[in-house]
Scaffold this motif. Sequence first.
Motif, short mmCIF file in Angstrom:
data_model
loop_
_atom_site.label_atom_id
_atom_site.label_comp_id
_atom_site.label_asym_id
_atom_site.label_seq_id
_atom_site.Cartn_x
_atom_site.Cartn_y
_atom_site.Cartn_z
N THR A 192 1.01 -1.28 -0.04
CA THR A 192 0.15 -0.18 -0.10
C THR A 192 0.81 1.32 -0.15
O THR A 192 0.55 2.41 -0.81
N SER A 193 1.79 1.34 0.83
CA SER A 193 2.60 2.46 1.18
C SER A 193 1.69 3.71 1.58
O SER A 193 0.67 3.60 2.09
N GLN A 194 1.84 4.88 1.03
CA GLN A 194 0.91 5.98 1.07
C GLN A 194 -0.57 5.88 0.55
O GLN A 194 -1.29 6.63 0.64
N PRO A 250 1.64 -3.93 9.41
CA PRO A 250 1.10 -2.93 10.20
C PRO A 250 2.03 -2.10 10.81
O PRO A 250 3.47 -2.73 10.76
N PRO A 251 1.92 -1.01 11.26
CA PRO A 251 2.91 -0.14 11.49
C PRO A 251 3.77 -0.61 12.59
O PRO A 251 4.95 -0.30 12.91
N GLU A 252 3.11 -1.35 13.53
CA GLU A 252 4.05 -1.59 14.59
C GLU A 252 4.68 -3.04 14.41
O GLU A 252 5.47 -3.72 15.40
N LEU A 290 11.00 3.04 2.30
CA LEU A 290 9.42 3.17 1.96
C LEU A 290 8.67 2.36 3.14
O LEU A 290 7.58 2.86 3.33
N ILE A 291 9.08 1.72 3.77
CA ILE A 291 8.57 1.01 4.77
C ILE A 291 8.29 2.00 6.01
O ILE A 291 7.35 2.15 6.72
N GLU A 292 9.32 2.79 6.49
CA GLU A 292 9.31 3.71 7.40
C GLU A 292 8.19 4.76 6.93
O GLU A 292 7.37 5.44 8.02
N LEU A 293 8.17 5.06 5.71
CA LEU A 293 7.28 6.09 5.20
C LEU A 293 5.76 5.76 5.43
O LEU A 293 4.74 6.30 5.56
N ALA A 294 5.67 4.33 4.88
CA ALA A 294 4.23 3.64 5.01
C ALA A 294 3.89 3.65 6.47
O ALA A 294 2.65 3.83 6.91
N ARG A 295 5.01 3.43 7.46
CA ARG A 295 4.24 3.21 8.74
C ARG A 295 3.96 4.78 9.45
O ARG A 295 3.11 4.68 10.38
N LYS A 296 4.26 5.84 8.72
CA LYS A 296 3.89 7.13 9.30
C LYS A 296 2.65 7.50 8.35
O LYS A 296 2.06 8.39 8.89
N GLU A 297 2.72 7.29 7.16
CA GLU A 297 1.39 7.85 6.47
C GLU A 297 0.66 6.68 5.54
O GLU A 297 0.53 6.79 4.20
#
Length: 271
Positions: free
Chosen positions: A103-105, A128-130, A142-149
């Motif tokens: 999914t990402s953003q 899941p973000p966590e 990109l994973i870090e970006l997806a975790r936030k957004e």
Amino acid sequence: MPALRFLIRDFIQGLPALSPLAFMLALRNPRRLPIFIADTVRLYRSHAKLRVPSITPWELLDHSQPVTLRLGENGLFAAMENNFLMMQIAAMLRPLRIFEIGTSQGRTTALLAMNTPPETHIFTLDLPPEATLPAGVSDLHLIELARKELGIAFRGTNWESRITQLLGDSGSFDFTPYYDTMDLVTVDGSHTYKFVRQDSLNAFRMIRPGGVILWHDFESMRSEYGVSRFVDECRRAGLPVFRLGREQGDSRYAVMRVTDEIKRKLATLTA
């Protein structure tokens, strides 16, 4: 060892890119160096006639009528050529059920929703973000970006009701409820080969005859060419996987239309 063989191949093919220009780029903008090398390799493969054959959306879907694309809703525009090609596939195919791995953003998710009928439903899967990251996963930024957004591009839009956000690791996620029900599947999770392969096998199981599978970041210098390596394997197995777009273009998508015959072949590959 197959992984070592592909690593050696990628190194040899990348040698033409190791020039003073590459050295200067590495000093000025290290993050652009892999793109430079990938572009050089792609140009070499093109001139050597080693690239995967290309196909346009019209040829793939045997579509002769003009197609209208929707842009700009909720401030969302296509940023690159590959977005337009993906949107053309969606607009021509008019899928009722779409599964997106990665999914990402949610930009691709939103563009798909924007260019499909109101009755289309999209399932999109991401970590899941966590979640603890699986070993060997790529694209950490990109994973870090997806975790936030995660899914921010479609949150609060009029398409959100048509989108189901699924959370899980694609390596252990239960795809069985979606087998043989999808008209369009996009593979855009981790680009490391083992993850591309497992996601693709699940795409093979989910797609129905008449449907289309898209692989993003094909011919990309990410994670040892994971997508390109898997596409090469598919073609050696006799599957009709093509590079989406013009002959000299750079769409970053590979694509396959699944006929009844191909679906039967996919069943043997995933058994």
